[in-house]
Design a protein around this motif. Structure first.
Motif, mmCIF file in Angstrom:
data_model
loop_
_atom_site.group_PDB
_atom_site.id
_atom_site.type_symbol
_atom_site.label_atom_id
_atom_site.label_comp_id
_atom_site.label_asym_id
_atom_site.label_seq_id
_atom_site.Cartn_x
_atom_site.Cartn_y
_atom_site.Cartn_z
ATOM 1 N N GLY A 105 -22.858 23.767 -45.170
ATOM 2 C CA GLY A 105 -22.088 22.611 -45.601
ATOM 3 C C GLY A 105 -20.906 22.294 -44.714
ATOM 4 O O GLY A 105 -20.659 21.134 -44.370
ATOM 5 N N PHE A 106 -20.163 23.327 -44.302
ATOM 6 C CA PHE A 106 -18.932 23.094 -43.558
ATOM 7 C C PHE A 106 -19.197 22.546 -42.160
ATOM 8 O O PHE A 106 -18.381 21.790 -41.626
ATOM 9 N N PHE A 107 -20.320 22.913 -41.554
ATOM 10 C CA PHE A 107 -20.576 22.478 -40.185
ATOM 11 C C PHE A 107 -21.509 21.268 -40.106
ATOM 12 O O PHE A 107 -21.839 20.821 -39.010
ATOM 13 N N ASN A 108 -21.916 20.726 -41.260
ATOM 14 C CA ASN A 108 -22.785 19.547 -41.251
ATOM 15 C C ASN A 108 -22.073 18.279 -41.696
ATOM 16 O O ASN A 108 -22.694 17.207 -41.713
ATOM 17 N N TRP A 109 -20.805 18.358 -42.054
ATOM 18 C CA TRP A 109 -20.127 17.182 -42.582
ATOM 19 C C TRP A 109 -19.969 16.044 -41.567
ATOM 20 O O TRP A 109 -19.889 14.869 -41.980
ATOM 21 N N PRO A 110 -19.884 16.283 -40.234
ATOM 22 C CA PRO A 110 -19.695 15.145 -39.328
ATOM 23 C C PRO A 110 -20.811 14.108 -39.377
ATOM 24 O O PRO A 110 -20.574 12.932 -39.068
ATOM 25 N N TYR A 111 -22.044 14.496 -39.753
ATOM 26 C CA TYR A 111 -23.134 13.518 -39.788
ATOM 27 C C TYR A 111 -22.857 12.440 -40.824
ATOM 28 O O TYR A 111 -22.956 11.244 -40.544
ATOM 29 N N LEU A 112 -22.498 12.848 -42.033
ATOM 30 C CA LEU A 112 -22.138 11.863 -43.048
ATOM 31 C C LEU A 112 -20.808 11.206 -42.723
ATOM 32 O O LEU A 112 -20.609 10.018 -42.998
ATOM 33 N N GLY A 113 -19.898 11.967 -42.117
ATOM 34 C CA GLY A 113 -18.601 11.404 -41.766
ATOM 35 C C GLY A 113 -18.727 10.198 -40.848
ATOM 36 O O GLY A 113 -18.015 9.200 -41.022
ATOM 37 N N ARG A 114 -19.641 10.273 -39.902
ATOM 38 C CA ARG A 114 -19.836 9.137 -39.001
ATOM 39 C C ARG A 114 -20.427 7.927 -39.732
ATOM 40 O O ARG A 114 -20.052 6.777 -39.464
ATOM 41 N N ILE A 115 -21.357 8.189 -40.644
ATOM 42 C CA ILE A 115 -21.951 7.088 -41.414
ATOM 43 C C ILE A 115 -20.892 6.405 -42.269
ATOM 44 O O ILE A 115 -20.778 5.173 -42.298
ATOM 45 N N VAL A 116 -20.089 7.204 -42.984
ATOM 46 C CA VAL A 116 -19.049 6.652 -43.849
ATOM 47 C C VAL A 116 -17.992 5.918 -43.024
ATOM 48 O O VAL A 116 -17.515 4.844 -43.427
ATOM 49 N N ARG A 117 -17.629 6.463 -41.884
ATOM 50 C CA ARG A 117 -16.649 5.800 -41.030
ATOM 51 C C ARG A 117 -17.144 4.424 -40.591
ATOM 52 O O ARG A 117 -16.401 3.432 -40.635
ATOM 53 N N GLY A 118 -18.403 4.349 -40.165
ATOM 54 C CA GLY A 118 -18.942 3.064 -39.738
ATOM 55 C C GLY A 118 -18.996 2.047 -40.864
ATOM 56 O O GLY A 118 -18.675 0.859 -40.665
ATOM 57 N N GLN A 119 -19.389 2.484 -42.062
ATOM 58 C CA GLN A 119 -19.423 1.570 -43.200
ATOM 59 C C GLN A 119 -18.019 1.121 -43.589
ATOM 60 O O GLN A 119 -17.800 -0.037 -43.956
ATOM 61 N N THR A 120 -17.056 2.038 -43.491
ATOM 62 C CA THR A 120 -15.679 1.690 -43.852
ATOM 63 C C THR A 120 -15.089 0.684 -42.881
ATOM 64 O O THR A 120 -14.330 -0.213 -43.282
ATOM 65 N N LEU A 121 -15.414 0.817 -41.603
ATOM 66 C CA LEU A 121 -14.919 -0.153 -40.616
ATOM 67 C C LEU A 121 -15.362 -1.567 -40.958
ATOM 68 O O LEU A 121 -14.618 -2.532 -40.730
ATOM 69 N N ALA A 122 -16.566 -1.703 -41.504
ATOM 70 C CA ALA A 122 -17.049 -3.031 -41.895
ATOM 71 C C ALA A 122 -16.434 -3.492 -43.209
ATOM 72 O O ALA A 122 -16.113 -4.670 -43.377
ATOM 73 N N LEU A 123 -16.260 -2.568 -44.145
ATOM 74 C CA LEU A 123 -15.758 -2.947 -45.469
ATOM 75 C C LEU A 123 -14.267 -3.273 -45.477
ATOM 76 O O LEU A 123 -13.812 -4.085 -46.285
ATOM 77 N N ARG A 124 -13.500 -2.655 -44.586
ATOM 78 C CA ARG A 124 -12.049 -2.838 -44.650
ATOM 79 C C ARG A 124 -11.620 -4.262 -44.295
ATOM 80 O O ARG A 124 -10.470 -4.649 -44.559
ATOM 81 N N GLU A 125 -12.518 -5.049 -43.691
ATOM 82 C CA GLU A 125 -12.213 -6.434 -43.354
ATOM 83 C C GLU A 125 -12.709 -7.413 -44.414
ATOM 84 O O GLU A 125 -12.551 -8.617 -44.234
ATOM 85 N N ARG A 126 -13.271 -6.905 -45.495
ATOM 86 C CA ARG A 126 -13.806 -7.789 -46.535
ATOM 87 C C ARG A 126 -12.679 -8.372 -47.382
ATOM 88 O O ARG A 126 -11.569 -7.855 -47.437
#
Length: 331
Positions: A201-222
């Motif tokens: 768990g501790f060493f696999n979090w960056p995969y989801l972190g990148r997905i969430v970061r990309g989605q947040t970049l789009a949502l923060r301008e809504r």
């Protein structure tokens, strides 16, 4: 000059006709969840995968109660069912019988069906625990990086790159081998499960972190985020009350695809001897023991291999169906 076209009562919307049909039922709106569920139900393959996943989860939860109810012991030896000269089960197909429907293992004569049942909860506990840990870290850091941007985003992104550069398998083998005896006040099975959950768990979090970061970049301008800022909402409120609810779909989809990966990773570590330790049953450990007998007793390898295959396939089919239902544009 043309004459105006006269409309008759047949083509006009008569108020009486409209009102007479109003009491026959109204068209109700559907939520996004209801729309996604309607799409998901149409995908029969994904529904089948979901049914198998539910059955596997129930089987894992009820594994210990079933063993207690029927008096099953995954470590019970049945030496009388083995050939004393070859240590192989009597009869064909690995000693399959009414009492041992999936046969028994060589050398010890333990019931394979009972050990598969016992190994199911181990695999799912490790997989779900590691997924929850990685999703929690990845979601929090990903949404913070995507929303605040700038230096915060740069630091978290470089941290993701650092974790992704780790040779995870070699690192997991080293840590697991070091902590086999005891650590943090734990020993035995609780220690092994905790170590596997932490490593995976501790060493696999960056995969989801990148997905969430990309989605947040789009949502923060809504518009709804701008409206929250205009009403005086602070960063934490926007993160957890405005952005996170809109990220539930991608997180759920990624989780269903990450769980089978974690199951395979746990099985790999147990196969290499640094995961779940015998005599505790695990699917990877059973495969490791079967390597020595695959030529003379293939049944011993086929059964745990099929258990892993069916579980991973069911979660992948469910994940694909959820992805198509929650985001039809991803097809």
């Amino acid at each position: 000059m043309t004459a105006p076209i006269e409309t008759t009562g047949a083509s006009e919307a008569q108020p009486e006709a409209v009102l007479s049909g109003a009491d026959k039922g109204q068209i109700e709106g559907r939520s996004l969840g209801q729309i996604a569920w309607t799409r998901f139900k149409k995908d029969k393959v994904a529904v089948a995968g979901g049914v198998v996943v539910i059955l596997l989860i129930l089987l894992a939860i009820l594994a210990r109660p079933i063993q207690a109810l029927f008096g099953l012991d995954p470590n019970a030896f049945n030496q009388d069912l083995l050939d004393p000269n070859t240590s192989l089960p009597h009869g064909d197909w690995g000693g399959m019988s009414a009492e041992h429907p999936l046969g028994i293992d060589p050398n010890f004569g333990r019931d394979i069906a009972t050990r598969i049942l016992e190994g199911s909860w181990v695999s799912l506990v490790v997989a779900f625990g590691a997924t929850i840990l990685s999703n929690t870290i990845g979601t929090i850091l990903g949404v913070i990086a995507g929303y605040y941007g700038g230096r915060t985003d740069a630091i978290i992104s470089r941290l993701m790159d650092t974790f992704l550069a780790f040779p995870l398998l070699l690192f997991a083998i080293a840590i697991s081998a070091t902590l086999q005896g005891g650590a943090f006040g734990l020993e035995g099975l609780p220690l092994h499960i905790s170590v596997l959950i932490f490593i995976i768990g501790f060493f696999n979090w960056p995969y989801l972190g990148r997905i969430v970061r990309g989605q947040t970049l789009a949502l923060r301008e809504r518009e709804f985020v701008d409206a929250s800022r205009g009403m005086g909402a602070k960063g934490p409120y926007i993160l957890f009350r405005e952005l996170l609810p809109n990220l539930v779909g991608p997180i759920i989809v990624y989780s269903t695809l990450l769980i089978p990966t974690n199951i395979l990773f746990e099985a790999s570590l147990s196969f290499l001897g640094v995961g779940i330790q015998p005599p505790q049953a695990s699917w990877g450990g059973m495969l490791s023991e079967a390597v020595k007998f695959y030529k003379v007793d293939p049944q011993f390898m086929i059964v745990p291999g099929l258990a892993i295959f069916v579980t991973v396939l069911a979660f992948n089919l469910l994940g694909d169906g959820l992805r198509d239902a929650l985001d039809p544009r991803s097809r």
